[in-house]
Design an enzyme around this catalytic site. Structure first.
Site, PDB file in Angstrom:
ATOM      1  N   GLY A 164      33.999  25.970  46.509  1.00 58.23           N
ATOM      2  CA  GLY A 164      35.305  25.921  45.865  1.00 58.23           C
ATOM      3  C   GLY A 164      35.413  25.042  44.636  1.00 58.23           C
ATOM      4  O   GLY A 164      36.484  24.978  44.026  1.00 58.23           O
ATOM      5  N   PRO A 197      28.443  25.704  47.102  1.00 57.21           N
ATOM      6  CA  PRO A 197      29.020  26.075  45.813  1.00 57.21           C
ATOM      7  C   PRO A 197      28.611  27.485  45.391  1.00 57.21           C
ATOM      8  O   PRO A 197      27.457  27.877  45.566  1.00 57.21           O
ATOM      9  CB  PRO A 197      28.419  25.042  44.854  1.00 57.21           C
ATOM     10  CG  PRO A 197      27.101  24.700  45.470  1.00 57.21           C
ATOM     11  CD  PRO A 197      27.297  24.789  46.961  1.00 57.21           C
ATOM     12  N   GLY A 198      29.552  28.221  44.885  1.00 58.33           N
ATOM     13  CA  GLY A 198      29.247  29.532  44.314  1.00 58.33           C
ATOM     14  C   GLY A 198      29.600  29.506  42.843  1.00 58.33           C
ATOM     15  O   GLY A 198      28.771  29.333  41.955  1.00 58.33           O
ATOM     16  N   ARG A 199      30.923  29.577  42.613  1.00 61.60           N
ATOM     17  CA  ARG A 199      31.464  29.705  41.259  1.00 61.60           C
ATOM     18  C   ARG A 199      30.970  28.623  40.298  1.00 61.60           C
ATOM     19  O   ARG A 199      30.694  28.910  39.137  1.00 61.60           O
ATOM     20  CB  ARG A 199      32.985  29.650  41.378  1.00 61.60           C
ATOM     21  CG  ARG A 199      33.747  29.847  40.129  1.00 61.60           C
ATOM     22  CD  ARG A 199      35.237  29.540  40.346  1.00 61.60           C
ATOM     23  NE  ARG A 199      35.759  29.921  41.643  1.00 61.60           N
ATOM     24  CZ  ARG A 199      36.530  30.997  41.849  1.00 61.60           C
ATOM     25  NH1 ARG A 199      36.861  31.776  40.862  1.00 61.60           N
ATOM     26  NH2 ARG A 199      36.973  31.268  43.068  1.00 61.60           N
ATOM     27  N   ARG A 218      39.181  40.625  38.603  1.00 57.58           N
ATOM     28  CA  ARG A 218      39.911  39.359  38.773  1.00 57.58           C
ATOM     29  C   ARG A 218      41.270  39.333  38.057  1.00 57.58           C
ATOM     30  O   ARG A 218      42.252  38.851  38.631  1.00 57.58           O
ATOM     31  CB  ARG A 218      39.049  38.163  38.342  1.00 57.58           C
ATOM     32  CG  ARG A 218      37.737  38.056  39.129  1.00 57.58           C
ATOM     33  CD  ARG A 218      37.000  36.744  38.916  1.00 57.58           C
ATOM     34  NE  ARG A 218      37.650  35.644  39.586  1.00 57.58           N
ATOM     35  CZ  ARG A 218      38.409  34.747  39.000  1.00 57.58           C
ATOM     36  NH1 ARG A 218      38.602  34.796  37.692  1.00 57.58           N
ATOM     37  NH2 ARG A 218      38.980  33.797  39.687  1.00 57.58           N
ATOM     38  N   CYS A 271      42.931  54.762  35.532  1.00 58.45           N
ATOM     39  CA  CYS A 271      44.311  55.233  35.689  1.00 58.45           C
ATOM     40  C   CYS A 271      45.136  54.326  36.589  1.00 58.45           C
ATOM     41  O   CYS A 271      45.520  54.709  37.699  1.00 58.45           O
ATOM     42  CB  CYS A 271      44.310  56.648  36.242  1.00 58.45           C
ATOM     43  SG  CYS A 271      43.537  57.759  35.100  1.00 58.45           S
ATOM     44  N   TYR A 279      32.160  36.415  40.889  1.00 53.27           N
ATOM     45  CA  TYR A 279      33.128  37.403  41.358  1.00 53.27           C
ATOM     46  C   TYR A 279      33.400  38.461  40.291  1.00 53.27           C
ATOM     47  O   TYR A 279      34.516  38.940  40.136  1.00 53.27           O
ATOM     48  CB  TYR A 279      34.422  36.714  41.842  1.00 53.27           C
ATOM     49  CG  TYR A 279      34.111  35.623  42.858  1.00 53.27           C
ATOM     50  CD1 TYR A 279      33.686  35.964  44.133  1.00 53.27           C
ATOM     51  CD2 TYR A 279      34.156  34.270  42.527  1.00 53.27           C
ATOM     52  CE1 TYR A 279      33.336  34.982  45.058  1.00 53.27           C
ATOM     53  CE2 TYR A 279      33.812  33.282  43.439  1.00 53.27           C
ATOM     54  CZ  TYR A 279      33.410  33.653  44.700  1.00 53.27           C
ATOM     55  OH  TYR A 279      33.061  32.679  45.604  1.00 53.27           O
TER      56      TYR A 279
HETATM   57  N1  LLP Z   1      31.948  29.082  51.272  1.00 55.24           N
HETATM   58  C1  LLP Z   1      32.792  29.946  51.870  1.00 55.24           C
HETATM   59  C2  LLP Z   1      32.901  29.944  53.331  1.00 55.24           C
HETATM   60  C3  LLP Z   1      33.548  30.816  51.086  1.00 55.24           C
HETATM   61  O1  LLP Z   1      34.376  31.667  51.687  1.00 55.24           O
HETATM   62  C4  LLP Z   1      33.430  30.792  49.677  1.00 55.24           C
HETATM   63  C5  LLP Z   1      34.210  31.694  48.837  1.00 55.24           C
HETATM   64  C6  LLP Z   1      32.517  29.879  49.102  1.00 55.24           C
HETATM   65  C7  LLP Z   1      31.802  29.035  49.932  1.00 55.24           C
HETATM   66  C8  LLP Z   1      32.288  29.777  47.620  1.00 55.24           C
HETATM   67  O2  LLP Z   1      33.414  29.470  46.880  1.00 55.24           O
HETATM   68  P1  LLP Z   1      33.219  29.124  45.308  1.00 55.24           P
HETATM   69  O3  LLP Z   1      32.400  27.856  45.243  1.00 55.24           O
HETATM   70  O4  LLP Z   1      32.513  30.262  44.684  1.00 55.24           O
HETATM   71  O5  LLP Z   1      34.563  28.963  44.759  1.00 55.24           O
HETATM   72  N2  LLP Z   1      37.097  36.482  44.627  1.00 55.24           N
HETATM   73  C9  LLP Z   1      37.751  35.207  44.398  1.00 55.24           C
HETATM   74  C10 LLP Z   1      37.074  34.074  45.124  1.00 55.24           C
HETATM   75  C11 LLP Z   1      36.950  34.270  46.617  1.00 55.24           C
HETATM   76  C12 LLP Z   1      36.217  33.149  47.266  1.00 55.24           C
HETATM   77  C13 LLP Z   1      35.813  33.523  48.642  1.00 55.24           C
HETATM   78  N3  LLP Z   1      35.068  32.505  49.319  1.00 55.24           N
HETATM   79  C14 LLP Z   1      37.799  34.953  42.893  1.00 55.24           C
HETATM   80  O6  LLP Z   1      37.380  35.810  42.132  1.00 55.24           O
HETATM   81  O7  LLP Z   1      38.304  33.929  42.456  1.00 55.24           O
END
Ligand code: LLP
Length: 424
Positions: free
Chosen positions: A239, A274-276, A312, A355, A384
Site C-alpha cells: 500500500g 509492496p506492489g505499486r 483505473r 462504447c 494495475y
Molecule cells: N498485499 C495485499 C494483501 C494486497 O491486497 C495488495 C493490493 C497489496 C499487498 C499491494 O498493494 P500496493 O502496494 O500495490 O498498493 N487496483 C487498485 C489497487 C488494488 C490493490 C489490491 N491489493 C488500483 O489500481 O489502485
C-alpha cells in the site's frame, strides 16, 4: 522517481527513445523500465534494512514474467492472491518459501496446489478458511504456516474501492476476534498459526495509518504471547504510495522512519508486500492519437488506448499524467502535475474508442495541441495497468516491453484476433 525523461524534446525510457519502441512495437504499448523497478525495490530494502524484512513484491500490481524474474533475481519474495499468481511466481524462478498467499476466497484446488508447492505462509482471512486449510494440510500430511489476517479498523484515507483495513470491508478477521481465533485454532497440528498479517489498503500517502495498525497489532501479539502462543512473524502488507504526480508520495525511507522504531526489538520476522511503489512509476502506456473532435461541450482527443487497457480512471477516477512523447515547437518539458498547463494548451478529455461513457483516460486536462498520429505517454501506468486490461469490445490486449539501459524487448506480444477467439 523514475528513469523516464525528456532529452532534446523527446521522451526516453532509460536510454531508449519511446517513439522508436512505438514505431516498432506499435501502439498502444506498455513500456517498463527495469532500472526503475530495481531502484524502488532496493530503496525499500535499504530503508527497512535494520529489520532485515522479507520483501514480497505484490504480483497483482504488474505480473509480467520478465518483471517477476528481475525481482526474484534481486532477492524478492512474492505476495500472491490466486493459483494463477502462484504459477507465475514459480515460473519466474520464485522461491516458494518466500511466497505469502492472501485472498478471502481460496478454493480447495488452489490450497492443495499451494500446499504441494511448499508456499511459505497462508494469510488466512476467516475461521471457515482456516478450518479448510487445516483439513487440506492434514489430508496432505504436510505442515503449513498460517498468518491470521487481522482487520485493525484503521482508515487508510484512500479510495473506498481500495480500502481494506476498515471493519465494513470483506478482508481479514476483526482484531477483536483475533484472540478467540488463536484460542480455537492456535494449536492446530498441520496448520501452524504463528504469524499476523495486515494490509489496510492502497495507496496510502502517509505512514500514520500503518503506525496505528501496527500499534494495535503489537498489543494483540503481546496478549497472544502472554497466553503462550508463539507469534514469530508480522506481515505489514503493501500500500505504499507512488508518484502519480511529482513528489506525491513519501519515499520508502519516510515510511520506514516511522515504522522501523515500532518493530525494532519485537523479535518478529517482518514481511512487506509492496506492489505499486515498485511498479507504478516503472511503466508508461503509450498511445496514438486517432482523431481530435469537438463535441457539444467538450473537446476530445481520441486515442487508440482505452479503458480496456487502463481501467483505473474509469474505475477509481484515478488521474494519470498524460503528455506528448515528442514535444512540438515551444512545448515545454512538463512538470508532472495534473494542473500543469503548457502555453497554447487546450482543455480536453482523452478518450478511447470503447462504447462506454466511462471510457476515458483523462478529463478536463490541458494538453499541448495534439493531432492525428501524435504519440501520447500515460505516466505511472506500471501498476494495475496491463494486469487489469480486458478484451472488452474484442480489443486485443497491448504488448508489454521491458527496457534495460539501451536495450529493449517485447516481453509479451500483442494479442491477435486468433487469441481473442482461442478456446471458443
Ligand atoms: N498485499 C495485499 C494483501 C494486497 O491486497 C495488495 C493490493 C497489496 C499487498 C499491494 O498493494 P500496493 O502496494 O500495490 O498498493 N487496483 C487498485 C489497487 C488494488 C490493490 C489490491 N491489493 C488500483 O489500481 O489502485
Amino acid at each position: 522517481m523514475d528513469f523516464f525523461e525528456y532529452r532534446n524534446g523527446e521522451l526516453f525510457c532509460e536510454d531508449v527513445a519511446v517513439a522508436d519502441i512505438a514505431a516498432k512495437a506499435g501502439t498502444p504499448v506498455y513500456i517498463y523500465s527495469a532500472a526503475t523497478l530495481l531502484h524502488h525495490y532496493r530503496a525499500i530494502e535499504q530503508a527497512f534494512a535494520e529489520l532485515k524484512p522479507l520483501i514480497c513484491y505484490s504480483i497483482k500490481s504488474l505480473a509480467n514474467l520478465s518483471v517477476l524474474r528481475l525481482l526474484a533475481q534481486a532477492g524478492s519474495g512474492f505476495d500472491v492472491v490466486s493459483g494463477g499468481e502462484i504459477a507465475r511466481a514459480l515460473a519466474a524462478g520464485g522461491d516458494p518459501s518466500k511466497i505469502v498467499y492472501a485472498g478471502v476466497g481460496k478454493t480447495d484446488r488452489e490450497i492443495r496446489e499451494a500446499i504441494a508447492a511448499g508456499i511459505g505462509t497462508f494469510n488466512v482471512e476467516s475461521e471457515a478458511e482456516f478450518e479448510n486449510l487445516a483439513r487440506l494440510a492434514a489430508e496432505a500430511k504436510r505442515t503449513v504456516h498460517a498468518a491470521l489476517r487481522v482487520n485493525p479498523d484503521v482508515d487508510p484515507k484512500t479510495h473506498r474501492y481500495t480500502t481494506t483495513g476498515k471493519k465494513e470491508t470483506k478482508f481479514g478477521v476483526d482484531i477483536e476476534r483475533a484472540e478467540r481465533f488463536f484460542d480455537r485454532y492456535g494449536r492446530d497440528e498441520f496448520a501452524r498459526l504463528d504469524a499476523i498479517h495486515l494490509h489496510i489498503g492502497s495507496p496510502i500517502y502517509s505512514a500514520d495509518p500503518y503506525v496505528e495498525a501496527i500499534r494495535k497489532t503489537l498489543d494483540l501479539i503481546a496478549r497472544l504471547r502472554d497466553k503462550g502462543f508463539s507469534v514469530t512473524a508480522l506481515d505489514i502488507g503493501g500500500g505504499f504510495g507512488a508518484d502519480y504526480e511529482e513528489h506525491r508520495s513519501p519515499a520508502a525511507v519516510q515510511y520506514a522512519q516511522q515504522i522501523v522504531p515500532l518493530l525494532r526489538g519485537s523479535g518478529l520476522a517482518i514481511i512487506l508486500e509492496p506492489g505499486r511503489q515498485i511498479s507504478c512509476n516503472s511503466g508508461l502506456l503509450v498511445t496514438q492519437v486517432q482523431y481530435v473532435k469537438q463535441g457539444g461541450e467538450r473537446n476530445f482527443v481520441i486515442v487508440d488506448a482505452a479503458m480496456t487497457d487502463l481501467i483505473r480512471p474509469a474505475l477509481y477516477e484515478a488521474q494519470h499524467f498524460i503528455y506528448p512523447v515528442r514535444l512540438g515547437e515551444g512545448v515545454p518539458v512538463p512538470q508532472r502535475k495534473m494542473d500543469f498547463a503548457p502555453p497554447a494548451g487546450t482543455k480536453v478529455d482523452v478518450v478511447g474508442g470503447v462504447c462506454e461513457s466511462s471510457d476515458f483516460l483523462a478529463k478536463d486536462r490541458v494538453l499541448p495541441p495534439a493531432g492525428r498520429g501524435d504519440l501520447l505517454a500515460v505516466f505511472s501506468a506500471g501498476a494495475y495497468g496491463f494486469v487489469m486490461a480486458s478484451q472488452y469490445n474484442s480489443r486485443p490486449r497491448p504488448p508489454e516491453v521491458l527496457v534495460e539501459g539501451d536495450a529493449w524487448r517485447i516481453v509479451r506480444r500483442r494479442e491477435t484476433y486468433e487469441d481473442l477467439m482461442a478456446g471458443e
